[in-house]
Design a protein around this motif. Structure first.
Motif, PDB file in Angstrom:
ATOM      1  N   LEU A  28      -5.948  -0.792   0.280  1.00 30.75           N
ATOM      2  CA  LEU A  28      -5.473  -1.528   1.451  1.00 30.75           C
ATOM      3  C   LEU A  28      -4.760  -0.573   2.391  1.00 30.75           C
ATOM      4  N   VAL A  29      -5.265  -0.441   3.622  1.00 29.11           N
ATOM      5  CA  VAL A  29      -4.677   0.436   4.629  1.00 29.11           C
ATOM      6  C   VAL A  29      -3.980  -0.431   5.670  1.00 29.11           C
ATOM      7  N   VAL A  30      -2.668  -0.221   5.826  1.00 28.66           N
ATOM      8  CA  VAL A  30      -1.856  -1.073   6.692  1.00 28.66           C
ATOM      9  C   VAL A  30      -1.213  -0.253   7.798  1.00 28.66           C
ATOM     10  N   ASP A  31      -1.581  -0.526   9.043  1.00 28.76           N
ATOM     11  CA  ASP A  31      -1.012   0.180  10.193  1.00 28.76           C
ATOM     12  C   ASP A  31      -1.315  -0.630  11.435  1.00 28.76           C
ATOM     13  N   ASP A  32      -0.362  -0.708  12.361  1.00 30.60           N
ATOM     14  CA  ASP A  32      -0.600  -1.496  13.574  1.00 30.60           C
ATOM     15  C   ASP A  32      -1.449  -0.741  14.595  1.00 30.60           C
ATOM     16  N   GLU A  33      -1.711   0.542  14.362  1.00 28.23           N
ATOM     17  CA  GLU A  33      -2.555   1.321  15.258  1.00 28.23           C
ATOM     18  C   GLU A  33      -3.990   1.336  14.741  1.00 28.23           C
ATOM     19  N   ASP A  34      -4.912   0.795  15.545  1.00 22.87           N
ATOM     20  CA  ASP A  34      -6.317   0.769  15.152  1.00 22.87           C
ATOM     21  C   ASP A  34      -6.837   2.180  14.869  1.00 22.87           C
ATOM     22  N   ARG A  35      -6.419   3.139  15.714  1.00 24.39           N
ATOM     23  CA  ARG A  35      -6.893   4.515  15.569  1.00 24.39           C
ATOM     24  C   ARG A  35      -6.492   5.096  14.218  1.00 24.39           C
ATOM     25  N   MET A  36      -5.258   4.835  13.794  1.00 23.85           N
ATOM     26  CA  MET A  36      -4.783   5.364  12.524  1.00 23.85           C
ATOM     27  C   MET A  36      -5.514   4.723  11.348  1.00 23.85           C
ATOM     28  N   ARG A  37      -5.729   3.405  11.417  1.00 21.17           N
ATOM     29  CA  ARG A  37      -6.464   2.729  10.343  1.00 21.17           C
ATOM     30  C   ARG A  37      -7.876   3.283  10.216  1.00 21.17           C
ATOM     31  N   LYS A  38      -8.500   3.521  11.361  1.00 21.19           N
ATOM     32  CA  LYS A  38      -9.870   4.050  11.344  1.00 21.19           C
ATOM     33  C   LYS A  38      -9.903   5.473  10.792  1.00 21.19           C
TER      34      LYS A  38
ATOM     35  N   GLU B 175      -8.348  -3.566   5.573  1.00 23.58           N
ATOM     36  CA  GLU B 175      -7.378  -3.244   6.617  1.00 23.58           C
ATOM     37  C   GLU B 175      -6.431  -4.406   6.905  1.00 23.58           C
ATOM     38  N   ALA B 176      -5.210  -4.049   7.306  1.00 19.76           N
ATOM     39  CA  ALA B 176      -4.223  -5.024   7.768  1.00 19.76           C
ATOM     40  C   ALA B 176      -3.447  -4.374   8.905  1.00 19.76           C
ATOM     41  N   SER B 177      -3.111  -5.160   9.937  1.00 19.12           N
ATOM     42  CA  SER B 177      -2.471  -4.603  11.134  1.00 19.12           C
ATOM     43  C   SER B 177      -0.964  -4.787  11.163  1.00 19.12           C
ATOM     44  N   ASN B 178      -0.410  -5.476  10.164  1.00 21.61           N
ATOM     45  CA  ASN B 178       1.049  -5.615  10.076  1.00 21.61           C
ATOM     46  C   ASN B 178       1.430  -5.956   8.638  1.00 21.61           C
ATOM     47  N   GLY B 179       2.736  -5.922   8.355  1.00 25.34           N
ATOM     48  CA  GLY B 179       3.193  -6.134   6.997  1.00 25.34           C
ATOM     49  C   GLY B 179       2.891  -7.511   6.441  1.00 25.34           C
TER      50      GLY B 179
ATOM     51  N   MET C 157       0.592   2.316   3.590  1.00 27.36           N
ATOM     52  CA  MET C 157       1.246   1.435   4.552  1.00 27.36           C
ATOM     53  C   MET C 157       2.203   2.173   5.479  1.00 27.36           C
ATOM     54  N   ASP C 158       2.096   1.872   6.762  1.00 25.96           N
ATOM     55  CA  ASP C 158       3.010   2.422   7.755  1.00 25.96           C
ATOM     56  C   ASP C 158       4.355   1.707   7.658  1.00 25.96           C
ATOM     57  N   VAL C 159       5.403   2.338   8.146  1.00 24.26           N
ATOM     58  CA  VAL C 159       6.730   1.728   8.113  1.00 24.26           C
ATOM     59  C   VAL C 159       6.978   0.852   9.345  1.00 24.26           C
ATOM     60  N   MET C 160       6.803   1.433  10.520  1.00 19.03           N
ATOM     61  CA  MET C 160       7.119   0.728  11.758  1.00 19.03           C
ATOM     62  C   MET C 160       5.932  -0.130  12.202  1.00 19.03           C
ATOM     63  N   MET C 161       6.051  -1.462  12.007  1.00 21.30           N
ATOM     64  CA  MET C 161       4.994  -2.393  12.385  1.00 21.30           C
ATOM     65  C   MET C 161       5.598  -3.700  12.881  1.00 21.30           C
ATOM     66  N   PRO C 162       4.867  -4.439  13.720  1.00 25.33           N
ATOM     67  CA  PRO C 162       5.357  -5.732  14.202  1.00 25.33           C
ATOM     68  C   PRO C 162       5.232  -6.813  13.132  1.00 25.33           C
TER      69      PRO C 162
ATOM     70  N   LEU D   4       6.156  -7.998  10.451  1.00 30.81           N
ATOM     71  CA  LEU D   4       6.872  -7.639   9.215  1.00 30.81           C
ATOM     72  C   LEU D   4       6.690  -6.144   9.021  1.00 30.81           C
ATOM     73  N   ASP D   5       7.806  -5.393   8.986  1.00 31.50           N
ATOM     74  CA  ASP D   5       7.655  -3.938   8.882  1.00 31.50           C
ATOM     75  C   ASP D   5       7.319  -3.514   7.452  1.00 31.50           C
ATOM     76  N   GLY D   6       7.069  -2.222   7.281  1.00 29.05           N
ATOM     77  CA  GLY D   6       6.642  -1.715   5.988  1.00 29.05           C
ATOM     78  C   GLY D   6       7.649  -1.911   4.875  1.00 29.05           C
ATOM     79  N   TRP D   7       8.942  -1.748   5.205  1.00 27.68           N
ATOM     80  CA  TRP D   7       9.979  -1.920   4.182  1.00 27.68           C
ATOM     81  C   TRP D   7       9.978  -3.349   3.645  1.00 27.68           C
ATOM     82  N   ALA D   8       9.923  -4.324   4.562  1.00 30.22           N
ATOM     83  CA  ALA D   8       9.951  -5.736   4.155  1.00 30.22           C
ATOM     84  C   ALA D   8       8.695  -6.098   3.366  1.00 30.22           C
ATOM     85  N   ALA D   9       7.553  -5.579   3.808  1.00 30.56           N
ATOM     86  CA  ALA D   9       6.305  -5.842   3.091  1.00 30.56           C
ATOM     87  C   ALA D   9       6.358  -5.231   1.691  1.00 30.56           C
ATOM     88  N   LEU D  10       6.902  -4.020   1.598  1.00 31.60           N
ATOM     89  CA  LEU D  10       7.048  -3.346   0.302  1.00 31.60           C
ATOM     90  C   LEU D  10       7.899  -4.183  -0.649  1.00 31.60           C
TER      91      LEU D  10
END
Length: 226
Positions: free
Chosen positions: A7-17, A32-36, A54-59, A61-67
């Motif tokens: 599972l790849v989690v990032d709000d940036e489409d470019r980074m996920r790709k 893929e997932a675009s937020n936590g 998983m990225d940390v800074m996301m709309p 729900l951020d990475g910390w909360a998702a973790l």
């Protein structure tokens, strides 16, 4: 056999790709997932996911909360991606149960290598039914559970791996480089902070009597003694 799911989690489409393309090329199935929040929901639906990046800074729900949400029910290996390099951010990640912590920008090839190493360690754990005992510590490797004086102790994936390595090498002086190459399965280029952070957390969770079995060898590393 179906491909391993990541599972790849990032709000940036470019980074996920970018990450996804390298993983698919290596034979993995990418979800893929675009937020936590989306990440938590997808993981709850599909527990066959073997690893999360998983990225940390996301709309939303951020990475910390998702973790934190995921760690309530699973010890699935998690690699956190972040643009921050401050020590307190790394410490926070490790305290919440992060298995790997990679600072952007990074080499996708290095990321894939770390994914491979982490999955190898996880698969190795699953295949072993050994029971390890050292003093009041008992490790059930097949159940991935640690007991101290009969009481279950909740450890993160890497804390479990570290304790297992210590006990399997009890009485042997272990350099930080040896621990990194054996437990993390790749070279940290001399970075010892992650070892010290994990040992500190591990000692605290084990309690004083069991934690004191992990001896510090100043200027070198650690030794486990009963």
């Amino acid at each position: 056999m179906s491909a391993t799911k990541i599972l790849v989690v990032d709000d940036e489409d470019r980074m996920r790709k970018l990450v996804g393309d390298f993983l698919v090329k290596d034979g993995y199935t990418v979800i893929e997932a675009s937020n936590g929040l989306e990440a938590v929901e997808k993981f709850e639906v599909d527990k066959s996911i073997s690893l999360i990046i998983m990225d940390v800074m996301m709309p939303v729900l951020d990475g910390w909360a998702a973790l934190e949400q995921i760690r309530k029910s699973s010890k699935v290996p998690i690699i956190m991606l972040t643009a921050k390099a401050e020590e307190h951010d790394e410490l926070r990640g490790f305290s919440l149960g992060v298995d790997e912590y990679i600072v952007k920008p990074f080499s996708p090839k290095i990321l894939v290598a770390r994914v491979q190493a982490l999955l190898r360690r996880a698969e190795g754990n699953d295949s072993s039914g050994d029971i390890l005992e050292a003093g009041i510590i008992r490790i059930d490797k097949s159940a991935h559970q640690v007991y101290v004086d009969g009481t279950p102790v909740d450890l993160s994936y890497k804390e479990f791996e570290l304790l297992t390595f210590f006990i399997e090498n009890k009485g042997i002086a272990l350099s930080r480089e040896k621990i990194l190459s054996s437990v993390w399965d790749y070279d940290y280029f001399g970075e010892a902070r992650t070892i010290d952070t994990h040992v500190k957390k591990l000692r605290a969770k084990l309690g004083k009597e069991a934690g004191d079995m992990i001896k510090t060898i100043w200027g070198m590393g650690y030794k486990f003694e009963v």
